[in-house]
Structure formats: structure tokens, C-alpha cells
Scaffold this active site. Structure first.
Site, PDB file in Angstrom:
ATOM      1  N   ASP A 208       8.061 -36.136   9.783  1.00 24.41           N
ATOM      2  CA  ASP A 208       7.143 -35.524   9.204  1.00 24.41           C
ATOM      3  C   ASP A 208       5.876 -35.656  10.059  1.00 24.41           C
ATOM      4  O   ASP A 208       5.640 -36.454  10.564  1.00 24.41           O
ATOM      5  CB  ASP A 208       6.811 -36.804   8.010  1.00 24.41           C
ATOM      6  N   HIS A 263      14.765 -37.886  10.176  1.00 22.66           N
ATOM      7  CA  HIS A 263      15.832 -38.311   8.850  1.00 22.66           C
ATOM      8  C   HIS A 263      16.074 -36.899   8.484  1.00 22.66           C
ATOM      9  O   HIS A 263      15.596 -36.026   8.739  1.00 22.66           O
ATOM     10  CB  HIS A 263      14.867 -39.165   8.084  1.00 22.66           C
ATOM     11  N   ARG A 273      20.655 -36.274  -6.972  1.00 20.83           N
ATOM     12  CA  ARG A 273      19.536 -37.322  -6.326  1.00 20.83           C
ATOM     13  C   ARG A 273      18.323 -36.554  -6.582  1.00 20.83           C
ATOM     14  O   ARG A 273      18.054 -35.194  -6.414  1.00 20.83           O
ATOM     15  CB  ARG A 273      20.003 -37.348  -4.852  1.00 20.83           C
TER      16      ARG A 273
END
Length: 333
Positions: A208, A263, A273
Site C-alpha cells: 500500500d 500482501h 468475502r
């Protein structure tokens, strides 16, 4: 429930499970923010993992459940209705395509600014209900999560023995803070059971770019983080806690002491999800560079840049690219 189709002209990424890692998921740092020792544990987690889970975070349960309910209501709308809020330019609804550079995932999402002035009426009935109620649900949740993120950043400043305790948090609190909020939905993917030991990528590997990310998801697995040895470990789902990512900007400000975590999300074969992520970013004009108080005679590993420059560069890259490499200083030989 929406089921995404896989058009023939789109190439979804499949990954094989990596070899077992000596570090197990239950080793992921768990930090109780109400404990006095939390700042030291936070420092270690940011250095070793760039990732940790927090409890006693102070975010009201009703804010979480209300927003998740409204998100599911939106994602359950017919695709033709959701696409009225598309494309995300930069804010709005997106489906499968992630960014402008060819990345594709088994995901649909709603990307929003955290600015209170954002016009939810622009989404109108496309969010499935009164836009004012949706705006209030997002603002309540984001305000509470931002408060928790700032508390974590101030504990980190304490742990680093930085005299200015709000050196990180003030960037999120600034009126011009360029923070964003993302709702991701990963529909069940039954075909992932037929991939001969592989997994369909829901959201490809990346770091990020912002300062800090605060993630919460429903009780469905899929999130993985990469360890320093290159192995991936799955993060057990926990709908009552929050997961925190160190972002690229915080890595730079600590001169590499904290590590931005790589990630990804794998598609789940049976369960839907939903994740809600607050990305805490600085104002566009903010200069990002290692803090002088942390240098202690060290050389800076990074060139100074503004958040606007880095964001623009990151937007032009692919998800898996090492975005910071363009801003690293080349050591003299």
C-alpha cells in the site's frame, strides 16, 4: 449473490501454494491497544512484519455491522445497477479490473474518498438506498477507524522516541489529507476447487503506498502476507479485530526501519468475502522523506518526494511492481 464470470479475453492469475513457512499464522503479532506495553510491541511488529492485528481498538461494533450490511446490500444489486456508479474515476464502482494497467482480480469494489464533502448523491440510487444514510454509515465508520489509526501512529512515534508525538498522525488529521476508503467484495469462486492445487487471485500482490492501512473483513479467509523469506502465510479471519499494514510512505519516513508489507487476497471457493479498508494518506503537497530525528548519522535511503509525485508514479505501475525502487538513493560504489 453476484457470481463474476471469467470472460475469455481476461486472464485471471492462478498461484500455487508456496512451501511451508517456519513462521505460522498464530505468530502474527496480536496487540492489545489498551495495554501499556503496546507501543514496544507495535515497533517490533512494524519492523519484523509490517503487519499486525489489534484488539481493544475502540471502534464501535454497531458502526462495523451497519456499514458491512449496507456494503452487502450494494454488492447484492444486479450488475447493471452497480455499473451506474462506474467507472471509478477515481471514485465509484469497479469490477475485475484493478487500476489502469491490466491487473485483473476476482473482485468488485467501491472506492470512496474520506472527505466529508464527497457527494454521495452522485451515486444516487445506485448504492441501493438513501445516499445520505450510506454517507452517514461510511463517515461514522471512517471517523472511528481514523481515530484508532492516529492512536497507533502516535504510539509508534512514542516507541521511536520522536519528540513530536503527532509527526505521523497529523498527516491523517490534516484537512487536506488524501485518504481513501475501499469496500471490496470477493464472490465465491467454485472453479477455484478445480485448479489442481492452485488458487485464483482475488487481489494481486502489492504494497500500500499510503502511510497506514486499516483492514477489517468478515469471517472469511483469503488474505495472505509475504514474509521476508518470500513465503506467503494465510491470515486467519477475525471479524472482531482490525489488521494494520505499514505503507510505503511510513517505510520511507522511518528510513526503512518499518517495512511496507506485501500482501494479496486469494479467492474463496465457498464463501463471500467482504473487506473494508481505510488508507491513511498525507496531503498531496506533503513532502515524504526520512525523519531527521531517526537518522542518527545514517544516510537517507530515499530521495525526497511529494505524496502527489509518489501517488502519480504508483498509479502508473502494476500492482506487483516495487514502486519505491524509483525513489531509492543509489549507494555510491
Amino acid at each position: 449473490m453476484l457470481v463474476l464470470s471469467k470472460p475469455a479475453d481476461e486472464h485471471f492469475c492462478i498461484v500455487k501454494a508456496s512451501k511451508p513457512s517456519p513462521i505460522f499464522p498464530d505468530s502474527i503479532p496480536l496487540i492489545d491497544l489498551s495495554k501499556p506495553a503496546s507501543k514496544n510491541l507495535l515497533i517490533k511488529a512494524c519492523q519484523d512484519f509490517g503487519f499486525f492485528k489489534v484488539i481493544n481498538h475502540g471502534v464501535p461494533t454497531e458502526f462495523i455491522s451497519k456499514l458491512e450490511s449496507k456494503a452487502m446490500k450494494f454488492f447484492s444489486l444486479p450488475l447493471s445497477e452497480k455499473e451506474k456508479a462506474a467507472p471509478p474515476d477515481p471514485f465509484g464502482y469497479g469490477n475485475k479490473s484493478i487500476g489502469p494497467n491490466g491487473d485483473v482480480g476476482w473482485v468488485e469494489y467501491l472506492l470512496l474518498t474520506t472527505s466529508p464533502q464527497f457527494n454521495y448523491h452522485g451515486l444516487a440510487t445506485n448504492i441501493g438506498e438513501n445516499p445520505e444514510k450510506f454517507r452517514c454509515a461510511v463517515n461514522d465508520y471512517v471517523s472511528s477507524v481514523k481515530k484508532m489509526a492516529c492512536e497507533i501512529l502516535e504510539l509508534l512515534a512514542d516507541g521511536l522516541k520522536i519528540q513530536q508525538r503527532n509527526v505521523f498522525s497529523k498527516l491523517l488529521m490534516d484537512e487536506q489529507s488524501d485518504s481513501v476508503f475501499r469496500l471490496n467484495h470477493y464472490p465465491p469462486c467454485p472453479e477455484s476447487q478445480e485448479l489442481n492445487g492452485g488458487n485464483l487471485i482475488g487481489f494481486g500482490e502489492h504494497t500500500d503506498p499510503q502511510i497506514i492501512s486499516v483492514l477489517r473483513s468478515n469471517n472469511t479467509s483469503g488474505l495472505q502476507i509475504s514474509l521476508r523469506d518470500g513465503n506467503w502465510i494465510s491470515v486467519p479471519p477475525d471479524q472482531n479485530s482490525f489488521f494494520i499494514n505499514v505503507g510505503d510512505s511510513l517505510q520511507v519516513m522511518t528510513n526503512g526501519r518499518f517495512k511496507s508489507v506485501r500482501h494479496r487476497v486469494l479467492a474463496n471457493s465457498l464463501k463471500s468475502r467482504v473487506s473494508m479498508i481505510y488508507f491513511g494518506g498525507p496531503p498531496l503537497s506533503e513532502k515524504i522523506a526520512p525523519l531527521p530525528s531517526l537518522m542518527q548519522g545514517e544516510d537517507s535511503l530515499y530521495k525526497e518526494f511529494t505524496w502527489f509525485e509518489y501517488k502519480k508514479s504508483a498509479y502508473k505501475s502494476r500492482l506487483a511492481d516495487n514502486r519505491l525502487v524509483l525513489f531509492e538513493k543509489i549507494a555510491a560504489s
